[in-house]
Motif scaffolding. Structure first.
Motif, mmCIF file in Angstrom:
data_model
loop_
_atom_site.group_PDB
_atom_site.id
_atom_site.type_symbol
_atom_site.label_atom_id
_atom_site.label_comp_id
_atom_site.label_asym_id
_atom_site.label_seq_id
_atom_site.Cartn_x
_atom_site.Cartn_y
_atom_site.Cartn_z
ATOM 1 N N ASP A 236 0.839 -1.202 0.000
ATOM 2 C CA ASP A 236 0.000 0.000 0.000
ATOM 3 C C ASP A 236 0.875 1.254 0.000
ATOM 4 N N ALA A 237 1.933 1.239 0.816
ATOM 5 C CA ALA A 237 2.832 2.393 0.883
ATOM 6 C C ALA A 237 3.593 2.596 -0.422
ATOM 7 N N LYS A 238 3.818 1.516 -1.167
ATOM 8 C CA LYS A 238 4.533 1.607 -2.444
ATOM 9 C C LYS A 238 3.614 1.992 -3.603
ATOM 10 N N GLY A 239 2.315 2.200 -3.314
ATOM 11 C CA GLY A 239 1.412 2.683 -4.340
ATOM 12 C C GLY A 239 0.619 1.628 -5.081
ATOM 13 N N PHE A 240 0.692 0.386 -4.653
ATOM 14 C CA PHE A 240 -0.092 -0.670 -5.274
ATOM 15 C C PHE A 240 -1.532 -0.629 -4.756
ATOM 16 N N GLY A 241 -2.461 -1.128 -5.545
ATOM 17 C CA GLY A 241 -3.808 -1.353 -5.049
ATOM 18 C C GLY A 241 -3.798 -2.541 -4.104
ATOM 19 N N VAL A 242 -4.393 -2.396 -2.932
ATOM 20 C CA VAL A 242 -4.363 -3.454 -1.905
ATOM 21 C C VAL A 242 -5.743 -3.625 -1.304
ATOM 22 N N CYS A 243 -6.212 -4.852 -1.195
ATOM 23 C CA CYS A 243 -7.390 -5.168 -0.393
ATOM 24 C C CYS A 243 -7.278 -6.619 0.031
ATOM 25 N N GLY A 244 -8.247 -7.099 0.835
ATOM 26 C CA GLY A 244 -8.113 -8.466 1.301
ATOM 27 C C GLY A 244 -9.279 -8.967 2.106
ATOM 28 N N TYR A 245 -9.172 -10.256 2.425
ATOM 29 C CA TYR A 245 -10.170 -10.987 3.219
ATOM 30 C C TYR A 245 -9.539 -11.440 4.525
ATOM 31 N N ASP A 246 -10.346 -11.464 5.589
ATOM 32 C CA ASP A 246 -9.968 -12.176 6.802
ATOM 33 C C ASP A 246 -11.221 -12.761 7.437
ATOM 34 N N LEU A 247 -11.008 -13.739 8.315
ATOM 35 C CA LEU A 247 -12.137 -14.469 8.880
ATOM 36 C C LEU A 247 -12.966 -13.609 9.823
ATOM 37 N N THR A 248 -12.309 -12.835 10.673
ATOM 38 C CA THR A 248 -13.033 -12.032 11.664
ATOM 39 C C THR A 248 -12.388 -10.658 11.815
ATOM 40 N N PRO A 249 -13.177 -9.652 12.178
ATOM 41 C CA PRO A 249 -12.592 -8.335 12.474
ATOM 42 C C PRO A 249 -11.664 -8.417 13.687
ATOM 43 N N SER A 250 -10.694 -7.528 13.726
ATOM 44 C CA SER A 250 -9.723 -7.485 14.817
ATOM 45 C C SER A 250 -9.150 -6.078 14.882
ATOM 46 N N PRO A 251 -8.399 -5.757 15.932
ATOM 47 C CA PRO A 251 -7.751 -4.440 15.954
ATOM 48 C C PRO A 251 -6.865 -4.197 14.733
ATOM 49 N N ILE A 252 -6.232 -5.249 14.222
ATOM 50 C CA ILE A 252 -5.380 -5.086 13.042
ATOM 51 C C ILE A 252 -6.214 -4.734 11.824
ATOM 52 N N THR A 253 -7.314 -5.469 11.588
ATOM 53 C CA THR A 253 -8.144 -5.151 10.415
ATOM 54 C C THR A 253 -8.811 -3.792 10.580
ATOM 55 N N ASP A 254 -9.170 -3.437 11.804
ATOM 56 C CA ASP A 254 -9.741 -2.098 12.038
ATOM 57 C C ASP A 254 -8.756 -1.020 11.604
ATOM 58 N N GLN A 255 -7.473 -1.217 11.945
ATOM 59 C CA GLN A 255 -6.460 -0.224 11.601
ATOM 60 C C GLN A 255 -6.209 -0.192 10.094
ATOM 61 N N LEU A 256 -6.193 -1.369 9.461
ATOM 62 C CA LEU A 256 -6.017 -1.411 8.008
ATOM 63 C C LEU A 256 -7.126 -0.629 7.303
ATOM 64 N N ILE A 257 -8.349 -0.807 7.780
ATOM 65 C CA ILE A 257 -9.486 -0.099 7.181
ATOM 66 C C ILE A 257 -9.336 1.408 7.382
ATOM 67 N N LYS A 258 -8.876 1.816 8.587
ATOM 68 C CA LYS A 258 -8.649 3.239 8.841
ATOM 69 C C LYS A 258 -7.596 3.809 7.903
ATOM 70 N N GLU A 259 -6.634 2.959 7.505
ATOM 71 C CA GLU A 259 -5.565 3.393 6.612
ATOM 72 C C GLU A 259 -6.004 3.397 5.147
ATOM 73 N N GLY A 260 -7.265 3.019 4.888
ATOM 74 C CA GLY A 260 -7.796 3.068 3.537
ATOM 75 C C GLY A 260 -7.738 1.769 2.766
ATOM 76 N N ILE A 261 -7.393 0.669 3.431
ATOM 77 C CA ILE A 261 -7.335 -0.640 2.776
ATOM 78 C C ILE A 261 -8.679 -1.340 2.940
ATOM 79 N N ASP A 262 -9.249 -1.797 1.847
ATOM 80 C CA ASP A 262 -10.553 -2.459 1.844
ATOM 81 C C ASP A 262 -10.409 -3.876 2.391
#
Length: 456
Positions: A22-48
């Motif tokens: 994401d920092a290098k300018g690539f399009g980034v998104c992803g799947y995970d099984l359950t929400p977590s503090p890490i996924t919450d932060q990724l979403i805040k950083e603009g990652i779907d």
């Protein structure tokens, strides 16, 4: 390649690689099984990020085999709907270890491997380099409390600190410039089968170090290095003076820990360790050695060690009141439990200590339940939670009960996660409480902390 799709993006290692792209300018998104503090932060950083196996949740631009890379974690089953689709439709699909391996061939990688201590050691090494004139990039297996991230990026350094994970032989994909091996106590026997196979995997890892690189090996670790021509071998220890790097004069003064660091050319005396836990002295000896070999000055070492604040869930003190101290730790192997409990005994001599432990994996419990019981018997009170299965199906007869039955005192209980707070409310509160385990027990740290705060 323009886009990277991550299956299992919420993992600690996966999220670091996702942030990198994401920092290098690539399009980034992803799947995970359950929400977590890490996924919450990724979403805040603009990652779907989405949480159901659903191709319709993936942005349309990622459906392009020509310029989309798929990265997945070994914890994802082969029959996963999204993974199956991408494999069947001609996408380049690789494990996280493979893409991390490519990064280690682009940078000068400082790889930290071992059954125990690799997260703290790699985070400490990254901090030492980061706060010095040398700087570094870093892909960490934990959240640094200094930087509140598991990824560090530099525009002036080609050094990359990498936590080298032995699970699924992932670290065999790396090409280290320098490497640390902190330990090789048998683990992941569901993957390796025997302790000999486990140790052999570390020996193979040493063969991957680049010519003219460095291996720093824990003194006494049962690993026979296979080094390329020109690779220098050093040993380190907490206090063994026969090692190339070691500590002496370890002391605790008013809650602050000091030691002297010995290196082949001399000694740096009276170094203060920012996280005053004895198990971190050995980690500091190793991190200081590799940092020094990469050009950090003695004064920068002194400043960096004193300012280190540890990693999230690595012997992390989350609450300290006049009534109770709460410490959260990732320990999930008997040797790690011993280290955590003995460190608490040293720091809080004479205090009553309770441990809340969630075993991780049925296979690990089957392999080590007797050792777990012996370690937990070092506590005054023990609360066991049910086994966290992660990627595994149940094994008949393997439950937390087989650990509980072997614990050598009567102050012990087996409760569900939902029963933990009610149990604590009706139990005599000890002086120190340790939260221990690598599963989802971290979700209980905040409510337990709030409960103890309500008692003040």
């Amino acid at each position: 390649m323009k886009r990277v799709y991550f299956i299992g993006i919420g993992g600690i290692g996966m999220s670091a690689v996702a942030r990198y792209f994401d920092a290098k300018g690539f399009g980034v998104c992803g799947y995970d099984l359950t929400p977590s503090p890490i996924t919450d932060q990724l979403i805040k950083e603009g990652i779907d990020v989405h949480f159901s196996e659903d191709l319709n949740k993936i942005p349309q631009e990622f459906f392009s085999p020509a310029d989309t890379l798929i990265v997945y974690t070994p914890a994802i089953p082969a029959e996963h709907i999204e993974l199956s689709f991408f494999v069947a439709n001609g996408y380049r699909v690789i494990k996280r270890a493979e893409i991390l391996g490519e990064i280690t061939r682009m940078e000068r990688a400082l790889c930290v491997a071992g059954t125990h201590g690799k997260t703290t050691t790699s985070t400490l090494l990254a901090h030492l380099l980061r706060q010095s004139h040398v700087d570094c990039n870093a892909f960490l297996g934990g959240i640094s409390n200094n930087y509140h991230s598991n990824l560090l990026l530099s525009d002036k350094s080609d050094l990359a600190v990498v936590e080298a994970d032995e699970f699924d032989r992932s670290f065999h994909k790396l090409t280290p410039y320098m490497a640390i091996i902190t330990s090789a106590d048998p683990d992941h026997l569901d993957i390796y089968g025997t302790a000999a196979n486990y140790r052999e995997s570390f020996e193979h890892f040493t063969s991957l170090i680049q010519p003219n690189g460095v291996l720093l090996l824990k003194a006494g670790a049962p690993v026979a290095p296979r080094l390329a021509e020109g690779v220098r071998l050093f040993t380190y220890s907490c206090d063994d003076i026969r090692a190339d790097y070691y500590a002496s004069d370890i002391s605790i003064r008013e809650g602050r820990m000091f030691f002297s660091w010995h290196y082949p050319e001399g000694c740096l005396r009276d170094v203060e360790l920012g996280v005053p836990v004895r198990i971190n002295v050995e980690n500091a000896v190793a991190a200081m050695a590799i940092a020094h070999l990469n050009g950090i000055t003695l004064n920068e070492l002194r400043v960096g060690i004193a300012s280190f604040r540890g990693s999230h869930r690595r012997f992390e003190k989350v609450l300290e009141t006049e009534r109770v101290t709460l410490i959260d730790d990732y320990a999930h192997h008997p040797v790690e439990l011993d280290a955590a409990i003995n460190s608490v005994r040293e720091l809080y001599a004479g205090k009553r200590i309770m441990g809340v432990f969630q075993p991780h994996l049925y296979s690990r419990t089957a392999d080590f339940y007797q050792d777990f019981a012996r370690s937990l018997s070092l506590l005054d009170d023990v609360i066991l939670l049910d086994i966290y299965p992660a990627r595994e199906l149940p094994i008949p007869g393997i439950t937390s009960r087989i650990i509980l039955d072997l614990i050598e005192h009567s102050q012990k209980a087996l409760v569900t996660k939902e029963e933990l707070l009610p149990y604590l409310q009706h139990h005599t509160i000890p002086d120190v409480v340790l939260i221990l385990g690598a599963g989802d027990i971290d979700r209980l740290v905040s409510p337990v902390k709030q409960f103890f705060q309500s008692l003040c």
